[in-house]
Design a protein around this motif. Structure first.
Motif, short mmCIF file in Angstrom:
data_model
loop_
_atom_site.label_atom_id
_atom_site.label_comp_id
_atom_site.label_asym_id
_atom_site.label_seq_id
_atom_site.Cartn_x
_atom_site.Cartn_y
_atom_site.Cartn_z
N GLU A 76 1.04 -1.09 0.06
CA GLU A 76 -0.04 0.20 -0.15
C GLU A 76 0.82 1.05 0.17
OE1 GLU A 76 -3.25 0.75 -0.28
OE2 GLU A 76 -3.44 -1.41 -0.83
N SER A 77 2.06 1.34 0.68
CA SER A 77 2.98 2.51 0.90
C SER A 77 3.38 2.90 -0.60
CB SER A 77 3.75 2.33 1.63
OG SER A 77 4.66 1.22 1.40
N VAL B 261 1.70 2.26 -3.35
CA VAL B 261 0.84 2.76 -4.36
C VAL B 261 0.54 4.54 -3.84
CG1 VAL B 261 -1.86 2.67 -4.51
CG2 VAL B 261 -0.42 0.47 -4.36
N PHE B 262 0.58 4.54 -2.58
CA PHE B 262 0.45 5.86 -2.04
C PHE B 262 1.34 6.78 -2.53
CE2 PHE B 262 1.38 8.83 1.43
CZ PHE B 262 0.40 9.80 1.35
#
Ligand code: SF4
Ligand code: SF4
Ligand code: SF4
Length: 253
Positions: A210-211, A213-214
């Motif tokens: 997720e990090s 993607v962020f």
């Protein structure tokens, strides 16, 4: 151009490691010293000088017999590639016209962020701190040649061609599910498995952290507004992983 891929069939593989050797030869990758671990699987992991490794997996059949599975470990050439997403150095990682994820060592700044972005633990760094991994032999395929590993494989356990045609071929051969068909916008290394991916040492549902993607959506463009690649990488590294630990700092010196 239609996207190209490799179709890897562990059930056809005899573990000869001709593909490992062919890759090293084509890419002028030096040999590295290893130790005898009581297995013919060697080396124990991918290295900066080994882009394709045959993993030897020993498992049992229902009749309590030994079953060997030989599985090629390499870059998966993800359609949605976490390494490209997070890389702050333009052109260091790039998509070829055949659909492979290749690299340019000259443009790599050695930040190692692609390691964090890869769901398959693929990128390695050479002695000059530059990225090393399978590039799907784009220097051969762009000239109409087969990737060295596919060309060498004596059993057809590694086949190269148009991705859709390979998926169709695997299904015709009776493989209901092709690993990598849809994950991460489709992988460029497809696997014909007859058992669940876990048995072959593969994740059931590979995903980009997720990090990453962020970073890709929000912070990376901001970092580029006023910062050069190396500074942006340092900022990205800090936010993605926190401050460097003492050992890491020492190793990098
Ligand atoms: S497997 Fe890892 S290194 Fe290869 S394309 Fe996917 S994210 Fe990049
Ligand atoms: S496609 Fe080329 S670079 Fe990739 S593992 Fe095969 S021989 Fe090596
Ligand atoms: S060359 Fe083919 S049969 Fe030999 S180890 Fe590689 S994939 Fe398996």
């Amino acid at each position: 151009m239609a996207r190209k891929a490799l179709l890897i069939s562990p059930e056809r593989c005899i573990g000869c490691r001709g593909c490992q050797t062919a890759c090293k030869e084509w890419n002028h990758l030096p040999g590295t010293k290893t130790v005898n671990r009581g297995t013919v699987e060697n080396p124990p992991d991918l290295t900066p000088y080994l882009y394709n490794r045959i993993r030897y997996i020993e498992t049992a059949t229902e009749a309590d017999m030994v079953r060997w599975l030989f599985v090629s470990q390499r870059c998966m050439h993800c359609g949605d590639a976490g390494c490209i997403k997070i890389c702050p150095a333009p052109g260091a990682l790039f998509r070829t016209k055949e659909g492979a994820v290749a690299f340019n060592k000259e443009k790599c700044i050695g930040c190692k962020l692609c390691v964090a972005g890869c769901p398959f633990d693929v990128p390695r760094y050479d002695d000059k701190d530059k990225i090393s991994k399978c590039h799907l032999c784009y220097d051969r395929t762009s000239e109409g040649l087969l990737p060295a590993c596919a060309k060498t494989c004596p059993t057809g356990a590694i086949r190269y061609g148009e991705r859709d045609a390979l998926i169709g071929m695997a299904k015709k051969e009776g493989y209901g599910k092709v690993y990598g068909e849809a994950d991460l916008d489709g992988l460029g290394a497809l696997y014909a498995f007859i058992d669940p991916p876990k048995l072959y040492g593969m994740s059931e549902k590979p995903a980009i952290p997720e990090s990453v993607v962020f970073w890709h959506k929000v912070l990376k463009p901001l970092a580029y507004i006023g910062l050069g690649g190396a500074v942006a990488a340092a900022v990205l590294h800090y936010v993605a992983f926190g401050p460097k630990k003492d050992e890491e700092v020492k190793k990098d010196e």
